[in-house]
Design a protein around this motif. Structure first.
Motif, PDB file in Angstrom:
ATOM      1  N   ALA A 199     -15.597 113.986 105.125  1.00 17.97           N
ATOM      2  CA  ALA A 199     -16.669 114.316 106.068  1.00 17.97           C
ATOM      3  C   ALA A 199     -17.282 112.992 106.502  1.00 17.97           C
ATOM      4  N   MET A 200     -17.445 112.785 107.783  1.00 12.53           N
ATOM      5  CA  MET A 200     -17.915 111.480 108.249  1.00 12.53           C
ATOM      6  C   MET A 200     -19.053 111.588 109.243  1.00 12.53           C
ATOM      7  N   ASP A 201     -19.909 110.610 109.155  1.00  6.07           N
ATOM      8  CA  ASP A 201     -20.952 110.397 110.145  1.00  6.07           C
ATOM      9  C   ASP A 201     -20.389 109.390 111.159  1.00  6.07           C
ATOM     10  N   VAL A 202     -20.667 109.577 112.430  1.00  7.65           N
ATOM     11  CA  VAL A 202     -20.124 108.613 113.410  1.00  7.65           C
ATOM     12  C   VAL A 202     -20.596 107.189 113.144  1.00  7.65           C
ATOM     13  N   LYS A 203     -21.736 107.040 112.478  1.00  9.51           N
ATOM     14  CA  LYS A 203     -22.190 105.659 112.202  1.00  9.51           C
ATOM     15  C   LYS A 203     -21.292 104.956 111.182  1.00  9.51           C
ATOM     16  N   ASP A 204     -20.441 105.697 110.474  1.00  8.54           N
ATOM     17  CA  ASP A 204     -19.498 105.070 109.547  1.00  8.54           C
ATOM     18  C   ASP A 204     -18.124 104.838 110.162  1.00  8.54           C
ATOM     19  N   VAL A 205     -18.042 105.055 111.477  1.00  8.57           N
ATOM     20  CA  VAL A 205     -16.796 104.762 112.194  1.00  8.57           C
ATOM     21  C   VAL A 205     -16.912 103.347 112.753  1.00  8.57           C
ATOM     22  N   TRP A 206     -15.920 102.505 112.453  1.00  7.42           N
ATOM     23  CA  TRP A 206     -15.970 101.143 112.976  1.00  7.42           C
ATOM     24  C   TRP A 206     -15.341 101.025 114.360  1.00  7.42           C
ATOM     25  N   PHE A 207     -14.205 101.693 114.546  1.00  9.16           N
ATOM     26  CA  PHE A 207     -13.588 101.611 115.877  1.00  9.16           C
ATOM     27  C   PHE A 207     -12.555 102.724 116.050  1.00  9.16           C
ATOM     28  N   ARG A 208     -12.183 102.945 117.304  1.00 10.80           N
ATOM     29  CA  ARG A 208     -11.188 103.941 117.677  1.00 10.80           C
ATOM     30  C   ARG A 208      -9.801 103.313 117.529  1.00 10.80           C
ATOM     31  N   VAL A 209      -8.838 104.117 117.076  1.00 14.31           N
ATOM     32  CA  VAL A 209      -7.480 103.640 116.844  1.00 14.31           C
ATOM     33  C   VAL A 209      -6.544 104.335 117.833  1.00 14.31           C
ATOM     34  N   ASP A 210      -5.692 103.544 118.440  1.00 13.97           N
ATOM     35  CA  ASP A 210      -4.674 104.114 119.328  1.00 13.97           C
ATOM     36  C   ASP A 210      -3.326 104.033 118.603  1.00 13.97           C
ATOM     37  N   PRO A 211      -2.843 105.155 118.056  1.00 13.17           N
ATOM     38  CA  PRO A 211      -1.632 105.106 117.217  1.00 13.17           C
ATOM     39  C   PRO A 211      -0.367 104.832 118.013  1.00 13.17           C
ATOM     40  N   ASP A 212      -0.430 104.958 119.334  1.00 11.37           N
ATOM     41  CA  ASP A 212       0.766 104.744 120.143  1.00 11.37           C
ATOM     42  C   ASP A 212       0.975 103.273 120.499  1.00 11.37           C
ATOM     43  N   SER A 213      -0.114 102.512 120.616  1.00  8.69           N
ATOM     44  CA  SER A 213       0.028 101.109 121.045  1.00  8.69           C
ATOM     45  C   SER A 213       0.540 100.230 119.913  1.00  8.69           C
ATOM     46  N   ILE A 214       0.054 100.460 118.720  1.00  6.91           N
ATOM     47  CA  ILE A 214       0.355  99.605 117.557  1.00  6.91           C
ATOM     48  C   ILE A 214       0.459 100.555 116.355  1.00  6.91           C
ATOM     49  N   PRO A 215       1.435 100.369 115.460  1.00  7.41           N
ATOM     50  CA  PRO A 215       1.569 101.274 114.305  1.00  7.41           C
ATOM     51  C   PRO A 215       0.302 101.297 113.427  1.00  7.41           C
ATOM     52  N   LEU A 216       0.068 102.440 112.792  1.00 13.10           N
ATOM     53  CA  LEU A 216      -1.153 102.595 111.990  1.00 13.10           C
ATOM     54  C   LEU A 216      -1.286 101.525 110.900  1.00 13.10           C
ATOM     55  N   GLU A 217      -0.176 101.143 110.276  1.00 15.54           N
ATOM     56  CA  GLU A 217      -0.256 100.124 109.212  1.00 15.54           C
ATOM     57  C   GLU A 217      -0.835  98.811 109.747  1.00 15.54           C
ATOM     58  N   LYS A 218      -0.501  98.503 111.011  1.00 11.66           N
ATOM     59  CA  LYS A 218      -1.026  97.260 111.604  1.00 11.66           C
ATOM     60  C   LYS A 218      -2.518  97.389 111.920  1.00 11.66           C
ATOM     61  N   TRP A 219      -2.936  98.612 112.292  1.00 12.39           N
ATOM     62  CA  TRP A 219      -4.375  98.833 112.493  1.00 12.39           C
ATOM     63  C   TRP A 219      -5.144  98.646 111.177  1.00 12.39           C
ATOM     64  N   MET A 220      -4.468  98.857 110.048  1.00 14.43           N
ATOM     65  CA  MET A 220      -5.102  98.649 108.746  1.00 14.43           C
ATOM     66  C   MET A 220      -5.027  97.193 108.307  1.00 14.43           C
ATOM     67  N   ASN A 221      -4.356  96.355 109.070  1.00 18.07           N
ATOM     68  CA  ASN A 221      -4.097  95.000 108.588  1.00 18.07           C
ATOM     69  C   ASN A 221      -4.562  93.992 109.631  1.00 18.07           C
ATOM     70  N   ALA A 222      -3.670  93.627 110.561  1.00 15.56           N
ATOM     71  CA  ALA A 222      -4.068  92.613 111.544  1.00 15.56           C
ATOM     72  C   ALA A 222      -5.218  93.090 112.423  1.00 15.56           C
ATOM     73  N   LEU A 223      -5.254  94.374 112.767  1.00 13.38           N
ATOM     74  CA  LEU A 223      -6.329  94.874 113.634  1.00 13.38           C
ATOM     75  C   LEU A 223      -7.481  95.486 112.838  1.00 13.38           C
ATOM     76  N   GLY A 224      -7.334  95.533 111.525  1.00 13.66           N
ATOM     77  CA  GLY A 224      -8.384  96.084 110.678  1.00 13.66           C
ATOM     78  C   GLY A 224      -9.318  94.988 110.181  1.00 13.66           C
ATOM     79  N   LEU A 225     -10.074  95.314 109.147  1.00 11.34           N
ATOM     80  CA  LEU A 225     -11.116  94.362 108.749  1.00 11.34           C
ATOM     81  C   LEU A 225     -10.548  93.048 108.220  1.00 11.34           C
ATOM     82  N   THR A 226      -9.313  93.059 107.686  1.00  4.00           N
ATOM     83  CA  THR A 226      -8.781  91.781 107.193  1.00  4.00           C
ATOM     84  C   THR A 226      -8.361  90.866 108.343  1.00  4.00           C
ATOM     85  N   GLY A 227      -7.637  91.430 109.330  1.00  3.91           N
ATOM     86  CA  GLY A 227      -7.277  90.610 110.493  1.00  3.91           C
ATOM     87  C   GLY A 227      -8.514  90.173 111.265  1.00  3.91           C
TER      88      GLY A 227
END
Lengths: 332, 332
Positions: free
Chosen positions: B101-129
């Motif tokens: 269950a989530m509050d929108v204030k705990d959402v950091w950003f929208r993910v587009d699964p078609d442009s870049i694979p989800l694993e990359k959104w968790m890595n280079a495009l996520g908080l570590t990248g």
């Protein structure tokens, strides 16, 4: 007429005592040597001089067999340089001596003895006042309502920092080592709260009591155990200006202390080292504001003038023992 | 259908082991609770989690009895929020659980699964990248030709820092703890020189050899003794970004180490703490460049996906033991 010079004869990794120096009489310098000869009117005694005499890495060093380095004010008595005439006053690296041959590249700025007294040019308008103004404004990001802590509040730099911070609407909290200096800093240097670290009991509690909302900015001239306590009480996004390490008597080898990496990260601190001579391009701007504050009476500084170079060799010890009443100067 | 959640049952001041957690089956969350329900598709295992479970002051903490905090990707399955539709993908604080269950204030950003694979959104495009890009660009003042040292060059952040620094014309020098990681970082992550600190002999000499002109920028994810050596070799006007303290296993009490005040001053260093979530306003800008680099093949990242939440409790230990091959993720 003969020159008198204070020569460095021994390096020293603790606080330099008189035996690091020797007074020597010498011929007057010649203008051909470096292009200018000045009669030295005032020189300074600075905490930084300890570093200049140490064998450790430093941003400045004075080799054995040289005249002791010192900023000071000189009056030009000979000049081969078109921009400098006999009778002009300058501030620069004149050294602890009565007469100095100078290269124009060792001149920091021109001094107008009629606008502001020479002692003030050695203090609020000199490198210590400039350190206060430039450190605070270039690296401190000062904001009205914030709390600033200064480690040597009654010192040459700290006394100016307190007044500048107060003028910007900050809450300056000062630390020093005698009741007399606490009283002076409260009365004259803009400090809202003063702490005598030698008599405060638990210093951490004393600082927390003086800074109930935490500390936004730490103007650190001392380092060591006092700085550790201040670091613990910095707020998120706090800033630290490292502009001296006066509380630590030797850095060979570096003493140990509590690691600060975690505080740096968790509180997103910004800690910057500051050496005033890196910022010569901003001196005129800083001096204009400092001179205006002196003239309207809102910037008070004190100077303690020793008469005669024979007092120079023991003067660094005097400074570290806190025996001076204001910025320590020597009139050669 | 039931939820599965990994709960924090014990605080831990060292590296959290499996006994800090408990897997619990639970009812599915209700949309009324916080406005969104997502099915969690990927969560992460981060060095920072140690800090979240410690009893020490930290920028984030997870109380006992709560689901373990974790950033991750969720697909919206219920929504009371006009901006989020069923089927949308988001990156936010989903926690180690199958449904959140989530509050929108705990959402950091929208993910587009078609442009870049989800694993990359968790890595280079996520908080570590984003940590790599924003730390380097906002606090590092990177300049072509400079030498940058990275403490965990094969890690999730360090692997991106190396490639971004190289793309900016810097000389990246990396430190890590196995020959395999050295080889990987040299081959894939842009590092010009790699040092295995466990096998380098005198690490100070190894770093000096890899950085003959000194170090301009230190991206410090480790702290401790390795960082002490790097600090000694920083150049005048060097910068340090503190974005982790992975080499130090506990900060209660803070361990001791050589004082850095004198180096800060003499070399006019600038040392800044960095926490990526402070800079959410810059995420889109950073992701645009990171995504472009991934698409054109010039930014390579690796992900190591654990299947099933039952692997979560021991995963932080796995990370600190260096057993992962790339950014450690869990598919619930």
């Amino acid at each position: 007429m003969r020159n008198r010079r204070v020569m460095v004869v021994k390096r020293c990794d603790a606080i330099p005592a008189a035996d690091s120096f020797e007074n020597v009489d010498d011929d007057l310098p010649l203008c051909e040597e470096l292009g200018l000869v000045v009669e030295v009117l005032l020189v300074s005694v600075d905490p930084a001089m300890r570093g200049w005499l140490s064998s450790e890495v430093n941003y400045q060093t004075v080799p054995t067999g040289s005249v002791m380095n010192s900023y000071g004010i000189g009056r030009v008595i000979e000049s081969d340089h078109p921009e400098w005439n006999i009778g002009d006053y300058l501030y620069g690296n004149v050294g602890w001596q009565k007469f100095s041959a100078m290269d124009v590249k060792d001149v920091w700025f021109r001094v107008d003895p009629d606008s502001i007294p020479l002692e003030k040019w050695m203090n609020a308008l000199g490198l210590t006042g400039l350190t206060a103004w430039l450190g605070l404004n270039l690296l401190g990001s000062p904001r009205a309502g914030e709390t600033i802590v200064v480690g040597t509040a009654a010192g040459a730099v700290g006394s100016v920092v307190g007044q500048l911070a107060r003028a910007r609407g900050m809450r300056p909290v000062g630390i020093t080592g005698t009741p007399k200096k606490c009283e002076l800093a409260s009365r004259e240097f803009g400090y809202e709260k003063m702490i005598n670290y030698r008599a405060s009991g638990d210093l951490s509690l004393a600082i927390a009591d003086a800074c109930p909302d935490g500390i936004d900015l730490f103007f650190d001239t001392v380092g060591g155990a006092i700085a550790d306590i201040v670091f613990e009480q910095l707020k998120v996004a706090g800033r630290v200006i490292q502009c001296g390490t006066a509380s630590v008597s030797t850095w060979v080898p570096p003493p140990i202390g509590p690691r600060r990496e975690r505080l740096m990260l968790v509180k997103r601190l910004r800690w910057s080292g500051f050496v005033v001579t890196d910022h010569a391009d901003r001196f005129v701007e800083a001096q204009a504001e400092l001179a205006a504050l002196i003239r309207d009476g809102s910037l008070i500084t004190r100077e303690h003038v020793l008469e005669g170079l024979e007092q120079a060799p023991s003067s660094i010890q005097m400074l570290y023992e806190g025996l001076n009443q204001g910025r320590l100067l020597i009139r050669p």
